[in-house]
Design a protein around this motif. Structure first.
Motif, PDB file in Angstrom:
ATOM      1  N   LYS A  91      -4.521 -42.921  32.491  1.00  0.00           N
ATOM      2  CA  LYS A  91      -4.174 -41.581  32.966  1.00  0.00           C
ATOM      3  C   LYS A  91      -3.612 -40.739  31.831  1.00  0.00           C
ATOM      4  O   LYS A  91      -4.001 -39.597  31.622  1.00  0.00           O
ATOM      5  N   ASN A  92      -2.670 -41.334  31.119  1.00  0.00           N
ATOM      6  CA  ASN A  92      -2.022 -40.589  30.039  1.00  0.00           C
ATOM      7  C   ASN A  92      -2.985 -40.272  28.909  1.00  0.00           C
ATOM      8  O   ASN A  92      -2.970 -39.180  28.348  1.00  0.00           O
ATOM      9  N   LYS A  93      -3.825 -41.229  28.571  1.00  0.00           N
ATOM     10  CA  LYS A  93      -4.660 -41.077  27.383  1.00  0.00           C
ATOM     11  C   LYS A  93      -5.968 -40.342  27.657  1.00  0.00           C
ATOM     12  O   LYS A  93      -6.679 -39.980  26.731  1.00  0.00           O
ATOM     13  N   LEU A  94      -6.292 -40.150  28.923  1.00  0.00           N
ATOM     14  CA  LEU A  94      -7.434 -39.295  29.249  1.00  0.00           C
ATOM     15  C   LEU A  94      -6.950 -37.871  29.533  1.00  0.00           C
ATOM     16  O   LEU A  94      -7.633 -37.094  30.171  1.00  0.00           O
ATOM     17  N   PHE A  95      -5.742 -37.551  29.041  1.00  0.00           N
ATOM     18  CA  PHE A  95      -5.159 -36.224  29.249  1.00  0.00           C
ATOM     19  C   PHE A  95      -6.118 -35.115  28.838  1.00  0.00           C
ATOM     20  O   PHE A  95      -6.289 -34.128  29.526  1.00  0.00           O
ATOM     21  N   LYS A  96      -6.796 -35.297  27.682  1.00  0.00           N
ATOM     22  CA  LYS A  96      -7.664 -34.240  27.183  1.00  0.00           C
ATOM     23  C   LYS A  96      -8.829 -33.988  28.135  1.00  0.00           C
ATOM     24  O   LYS A  96      -9.176 -32.846  28.429  1.00  0.00           O
ATOM     25  N   SER A  97      -9.459 -35.064  28.615  1.00  0.00           N
ATOM     26  CA  SER A  97     -10.599 -34.902  29.522  1.00  0.00           C
ATOM     27  C   SER A  97     -10.162 -34.345  30.867  1.00  0.00           C
ATOM     28  O   SER A  97     -10.774 -33.422  31.405  1.00  0.00           O
ATOM     29  N   SER A  98      -9.084 -34.919  31.433  1.00  0.00           N
ATOM     30  CA  SER A  98      -8.645 -34.459  32.750  1.00  0.00           C
ATOM     31  C   SER A  98      -8.108 -33.035  32.671  1.00  0.00           C
ATOM     32  O   SER A  98      -8.287 -32.237  33.591  1.00  0.00           O
ATOM     33  N   SER A  99      -7.445 -32.706  31.564  1.00  0.00           N
ATOM     34  CA  SER A  99      -6.934 -31.350  31.411  1.00  0.00           C
ATOM     35  C   SER A  99      -8.064 -30.339  31.368  1.00  0.00           C
ATOM     36  O   SER A  99      -7.974 -29.256  31.947  1.00  0.00           O
ATOM     37  N   LYS A 100      -9.154 -30.699  30.682  1.00  0.00           N
ATOM     38  CA  LYS A 100     -10.300 -29.792  30.588  1.00  0.00           C
ATOM     39  C   LYS A 100     -10.893 -29.532  31.969  1.00  0.00           C
ATOM     40  O   LYS A 100     -11.213 -28.396  32.325  1.00  0.00           O
ATOM     41  N   LEU A 101     -11.029 -30.582  32.771  1.00  0.00           N
ATOM     42  CA  LEU A 101     -11.557 -30.421  34.126  1.00  0.00           C
ATOM     43  C   LEU A 101     -10.565 -29.660  34.997  1.00  0.00           C
ATOM     44  O   LEU A 101     -10.954 -28.805  35.795  1.00  0.00           O
ATOM     45  N   ASP A 102      -9.276 -29.989  34.855  1.00  0.00           N
ATOM     46  CA  ASP A 102      -8.240 -29.291  35.624  1.00  0.00           C
ATOM     47  C   ASP A 102      -8.320 -27.781  35.421  1.00  0.00           C
ATOM     48  O   ASP A 102      -8.369 -27.004  36.377  1.00  0.00           O
ATOM     49  N   GLU A 103      -8.289 -27.399  34.159  1.00  0.00           N
ATOM     50  CA  GLU A 103      -8.282 -25.983  33.835  1.00  0.00           C
ATOM     51  C   GLU A 103      -9.557 -25.295  34.307  1.00  0.00           C
ATOM     52  O   GLU A 103      -9.526 -24.169  34.807  1.00  0.00           O
ATOM     53  N   GLY A 104     -10.689 -25.993  34.164  1.00  0.00           N
ATOM     54  CA  GLY A 104     -11.956 -25.414  34.584  1.00  0.00           C
ATOM     55  C   GLY A 104     -12.042 -25.231  36.088  1.00  0.00           C
ATOM     56  O   GLY A 104     -12.463 -24.174  36.578  1.00  0.00           O
ATOM     57  N   LEU A 105     -11.636 -26.258  36.834  1.00  0.00           N
ATOM     58  CA  LEU A 105     -11.669 -26.165  38.295  1.00  0.00           C
ATOM     59  C   LEU A 105     -10.686 -25.112  38.789  1.00  0.00           C
ATOM     60  O   LEU A 105     -10.962 -24.376  39.737  1.00  0.00           O
TER      61      LEU A 105
END
Length: 392
Positions: free
Chosen positions: A8-22
């Motif tokens: 969870k912590n280390k996929l911050f970049k990928s999840s953040s990108k999806l978060d911001e986009g959604l």
């Protein structure tokens, strides 16, 4: 911290990108949430209490993995984990003013209270976001279409979209989440291939250490004879794990070393022989031919060797990983994948693309340099981490 916590912590970049986009998609034309919205919920993804440290399974047959194994054949390397994330299907409660982290991750605030009607424009925006996340065009279109099925005209929140998205990702990846099969053949030859800098040497060291800890007798062949640093790195791992590392003078023929290593492993009664190879750029024909030579030579000792060919991929390369899989499959008959460096990229979606396009087993993923940073691939925990679901 559990491996899922690290993921969870280390996929911050990928999840953040999806978060911001959604978040942006829903805010663009979104409306205040209604008390009730008829939206089909995704199938729930359950969370286990613990994650096994297994990385492999041992079938009873020499040629095919068995569904059940005898107790004395059990090992503790990569076995398919139980699901580890829960997709949230209900609308979020009224959010308080988000903190700095919440704003950075695109969570909370006004968007948490918004829903947007799923129409053609929203669907197109979702497709573009998934493509930008390195999910690949074909996979992105398929995932978006499945999410839209039966839901066009419905109002969706960010949380609901994430739940649907995580469910689709987990569904695609479930069939490829498989442990590395171990056979009764001795020695079982595991050839590890990949391009420069993909993490092959570190992956071999981690796997050998885990196999050794599970009671397996392991031998490593340092087949990257052109790079002294690779040999030294393997020797460090070998010393740490109590595993012998066979080497040859710098510049020696890797195929000859592989042949000698097979002879040594047979004499010692080793369970596993792991052969490192030089990092190969898929556009260097001479290096690819050298890899093909290694395969031809070891088959003189065992016509069925190598029994496993692991392709190690660097997640930071994004869609270039697709080309690498295509090329290495032609040269070395790749049997499974290991994805490394998921902690350093916003391109985690490429793993979904690989699963959808090739269907090759994904045995393990890496999110760091420590030995416990290489763990079994679990589709549910990966989907939840990639979409940031657990943060809701």
């Amino acid at each position: 911290m559990s491996f899922f916590g690290k993921l969870k912590n280390k996929l911050f970049k990928s999840s953040s990108k999806l978060d911001e986009g959604l978040d942006a998609i829903v805010q663009d034309g979104g409306e205040d949430a209604a008390p009730e919205v008829d939206v089909p919920a995704p199938e729930p993804v359950k969370t286990p209490d613990a994650i096994p440290n297994d990385i492999a399974e041992i079938p009873t047959d020499e040629s095919e993995p068995a569904s059940e194994v005898a107790p004395d054949q059990e090992t503790d390397l990569v076995r398919s984990s139980d699901p580890l994330a829960e997709a949230v299907a209900q609308a979020p409660e009224e959010a308080s003013k988000p903190g700095i982290l919440g704003r950075l991750m695109g969570r909370g605030g006004e968007s948490a209270d918004l829903r947007r009607v799923l129409d053609d424009d929203m669907l197109e925006s979702l497709e573009e976001l998934l493509i930008q996340s390195d999910m690949g065009v074909d996979t992105a279109l398929r995932v978006s279409a499945n999410i839209a099925e039966g839901r066009m005209g419905k109002k969706l929140s960010v949380t609901e979209i994430k739940g649907l998205l995580a469910g689709e990702i987990a569904r695609i990846m479930e069939p490829v989440a498989k442990p590395l099969p171990l056979y009764a053949t001795k020695p079982q030859v595991v050839l590890v291939v990949g391009v420069n800098g993909s993490g092959k040497t570190t992956t071999i060291g981690k796997l050998a250490s885990q196999f050794r800890a599970a009671g397996k007798k392991v031998v490593i062949a340092a087949g990257d004879t052109f790079r002294a640093a690779a040999v030294e790195q393997l020797q460090v791992w070998g010393d740490r794990a109590g595993v012998p590392v066979l080497t040859a003078p710098e510049g020696s023929d890797p195929a000859s070393l592989a042949y000698d290593a097979m002879t040594k492993a047979q004499e010692d009664g080793a369970d596993l022989l792991m052969i490192d190879t030089a990092g190969r750029l898929q556009n260097r024909q001479d290096l690819m031919e050298e890899l093909a030579k290694i395969v031809r030579v070891i088959r003189k000792k065992d016509p069925d060797a190598p029994h496993n060919t692991l392709l190690v991929l660097d997640a930071t390369t994004g869609q270039n990983a697709v080309t690498q899989v295509e090329v290495f499959r032609k040269i070395s008959d790749v049997s499974g994948l290991v994805m490394t460096k998921l902690d350093g990229t916003a391109r985690g979606g490429v793993l979904v693309s690989l699963a959808d396009k090739f269907g090759l087993p994904i045995h393990a993923i890496g999110v760091g340099e420590q030995i416990d940073d290489l763990a079994p691939f679990d589709p549910e925990e990966f989907a939840a981490a990639l979409t940031g679901l657990d943060a809701e």
